[in-house]
Design a protein around this motif. Structure first.
Motif, short mmCIF file in Angstrom:
data_model
loop_
_atom_site.label_atom_id
_atom_site.label_comp_id
_atom_site.label_asym_id
_atom_site.label_seq_id
_atom_site.Cartn_x
_atom_site.Cartn_y
_atom_site.Cartn_z
N ALA A 55 161.51 89.28 95.46
CA ALA A 55 160.74 89.20 94.22
C ALA A 55 161.65 89.39 93.00
N ALA A 56 161.27 88.77 91.88
CA ALA A 56 162.02 88.96 90.64
C ALA A 56 161.84 90.38 90.13
N HIS A 57 160.67 90.96 90.39
CA HIS A 57 160.39 92.35 90.03
C HIS A 57 159.44 92.91 91.06
N PHE A 58 159.66 94.16 91.47
CA PHE A 58 158.83 94.78 92.50
C PHE A 58 158.61 96.24 92.14
N GLU A 59 157.37 96.70 92.34
CA GLU A 59 157.06 98.11 92.18
C GLU A 59 156.06 98.54 93.24
N TYR A 60 156.21 99.77 93.71
CA TYR A 60 155.21 100.36 94.60
C TYR A 60 154.06 100.91 93.76
N ILE A 61 152.85 100.77 94.29
CA ILE A 61 151.68 101.39 93.67
C ILE A 61 150.89 102.13 94.74
N GLY A 62 150.03 103.03 94.32
CA GLY A 62 149.13 103.68 95.25
C GLY A 62 147.92 102.82 95.50
N ILE A 63 147.22 103.07 96.60
CA ILE A 63 146.06 102.25 96.97
C ILE A 63 145.02 102.22 95.86
N GLY A 64 144.83 103.32 95.14
CA GLY A 64 143.79 103.38 94.11
C GLY A 64 144.29 103.19 92.69
N GLN A 65 145.50 102.64 92.52
CA GLN A 65 146.08 102.52 91.18
C GLN A 65 145.87 101.12 90.59
N LEU A 66 144.63 100.79 90.35
CA LEU A 66 144.29 99.48 89.79
C LEU A 66 144.85 99.34 88.37
N GLY A 67 144.76 100.40 87.58
CA GLY A 67 145.27 100.33 86.20
C GLY A 67 146.74 100.03 86.18
N LYS A 68 147.51 100.67 87.06
CA LYS A 68 148.96 100.44 87.12
C LYS A 68 149.25 99.01 87.54
N ARG A 101 140.90 103.68 85.84
CA ARG A 101 140.29 102.35 85.86
C ARG A 101 139.59 102.09 87.20
N MET A 102 140.19 102.55 88.28
CA MET A 102 139.58 102.36 89.58
C MET A 102 138.35 103.25 89.75
N LEU A 103 138.39 104.44 89.15
CA LEU A 103 137.22 105.33 89.19
C LEU A 103 136.03 104.68 88.48
N MET A 104 136.29 104.07 87.33
CA MET A 104 135.22 103.42 86.58
C MET A 104 134.66 102.24 87.36
N LEU A 105 135.56 101.50 88.04
CA LEU A 105 135.11 100.37 88.84
C LEU A 105 134.29 100.86 90.04
N ALA A 106 134.78 101.92 90.70
CA ALA A 106 134.09 102.44 91.89
C ALA A 106 132.66 102.86 91.57
N ALA A 107 132.45 103.34 90.36
CA ALA A 107 131.11 103.78 89.97
C ALA A 107 130.15 102.60 89.85
N ARG A 108 130.70 101.39 89.67
CA ARG A 108 129.86 100.21 89.50
C ARG A 108 129.64 99.43 90.80
N VAL A 109 130.49 99.66 91.81
CA VAL A 109 130.41 98.88 93.05
C VAL A 109 129.19 99.32 93.86
N ARG A 110 128.44 98.35 94.37
CA ARG A 110 127.17 98.65 95.03
C ARG A 110 127.33 99.28 96.41
N ASP A 111 128.47 99.00 97.08
CA ASP A 111 128.72 99.60 98.39
C ASP A 111 130.23 99.59 98.65
N ARG A 112 130.63 100.10 99.81
CA ARG A 112 132.06 100.21 100.11
C ARG A 112 132.55 99.17 101.11
N ARG A 113 131.80 98.10 101.28
CA ARG A 113 132.30 97.02 102.10
C ARG A 113 133.52 96.41 101.42
N ALA A 114 134.49 95.96 102.23
CA ALA A 114 135.74 95.46 101.68
C ALA A 114 135.50 94.33 100.67
N ASP A 115 134.61 93.38 101.00
CA ASP A 115 134.36 92.26 100.10
C ASP A 115 133.81 92.71 98.76
N SER A 116 132.94 93.71 98.79
CA SER A 116 132.36 94.21 97.55
C SER A 116 133.43 94.84 96.65
#
Length: 283
Positions: A55-68, A101-116
């Motif tokens: 990759a031209a640029h690569f960074e590791y992120i955590g599973i819940g780091q949507l904002g990053k 950002r992920m916390l705010m999104l999680a509050a809006r998701v209707r369930d925890r199915r992967a597709d959702s």
């Protein structure tokens, strides 16, 4: 004048790289697919070092780091991105540290199915001008072809099991349970759930021999997030289970390491076939 689409839009391609060979295949084949630059994010213990190297640029992120993730992409001009590779399905029910950002999104998701969850993530990325594209866009050469791909050919009775398996796998996928069904003598031996295809095959192999494994896409499959996938590990697992047939949906299933995978299947007298929903057993 040609109209730009997310797939052909100029600029760097964002890559959200999970585990396995798919992200590596994208990096290896970037030039042949007209991809000039890849900006990648990955996950420790999952993403191959080869992705970082290519990759031209690569960074590791955590599973819940949507904002990053979004900040990395937007700061480097990414307007289109692809999600490739595996993460454990159990992460959708695990205790994972989420950024704001992920916390705010999680509050809006209707369930925890992967597709959702993944659909909501795609929508959040779109708010910042990043379009998540179909996983197959740049890897069409890996898709399984229609028909028998091995020297071994399913018997007439095994084709009957395949047709039943197609119908049942589509029904199971439609309920978001799993995409793999194992059949033997027109009886259902196992249905995949959160454990994944290989574990499902192992479970079925403990119950019956000469099993027929059928893996299909969901009726409403969102190919931005998930494409059924088989490869060497799948065939090894089926061989260990003394299985006989592996049928997958043609044009909608990734066949990794095609030559080696089919050679291994031939060595164990396993028939591998590409099938379509139209071949399902009639009700």
């Amino acid at each position: 004048m040609a109209v730009s689409t997310p797939e052909t839009e100029p600029g760097p391609l964002g890559l959200i790289a999970g585990g396995g060979n798919l992200p590596v295949e994208l990096v290896r084949n970037a030039a042949r697919n007209g991809i000039g630059e890849i900006i990648a994010v990955g996950f420790r213990e999952y993403t191959s070092p080869e992705v970082q190297a290519g990759a031209a640029h690569f960074e590791y992120i955590g599973i819940g780091q949507l904002g990053k993730l979004i900040r990395i992409f937007t700061s480097r001009g990414v307007r289109r991105a692809v999600m490739l590779g595996s993460l454990s399905p159990r992460l959708t029910i695990a205790d994972v540290r989420l950024d704001l950002r992920m916390l705010m999104l999680a509050a809006r998701v209707r369930d925890r199915r992967a597709d959702s969850v993944l659909s909501a993530i795609a929508g959040e990325m779109a708010r910042d001008g990043i379009t998540l594209v179909d996983c197959t866009t740049y890897l069409k050469h890996l898709l399984a072809t229609d028909g028998v791909m091995t020297r071994a050919t399913p018997s007439k009775k095994q084709w009957t099991d395949i047709r039943l398996g197609i119908k049942l796998a589509r029904a199971s996928g439609g309920l978001d349970i799993g995409q793999t069904v194992v059949v033997r003598k027109h009886a259902v031996v196992a249905v995949e759930a959160m454990e994944g295809t290989d574990a499902c095959i192992k479970r079925a192999g403990a119950l019956a021999k000469d099993i027929v494994v059928v893996k299909m896409s969901k009726p409403e499959q969102d190919f931005r997030f998930d494409v059924p996938c088989i490869g060497l590990d799948t065939v090894r697992t089926l061989a260990d289970a003394h299985g006989a047939v592996l049928a997958v949906e043609a044009g909608k299933t990734f066949l990794l390491d095609r030559e080696k995978t089919l050679e291994l299947a031939d060595a164990h007298h396993i028939a591998v076939a590409g099938v379509t929903p139209g071949q399902a057993e009639e009700a």
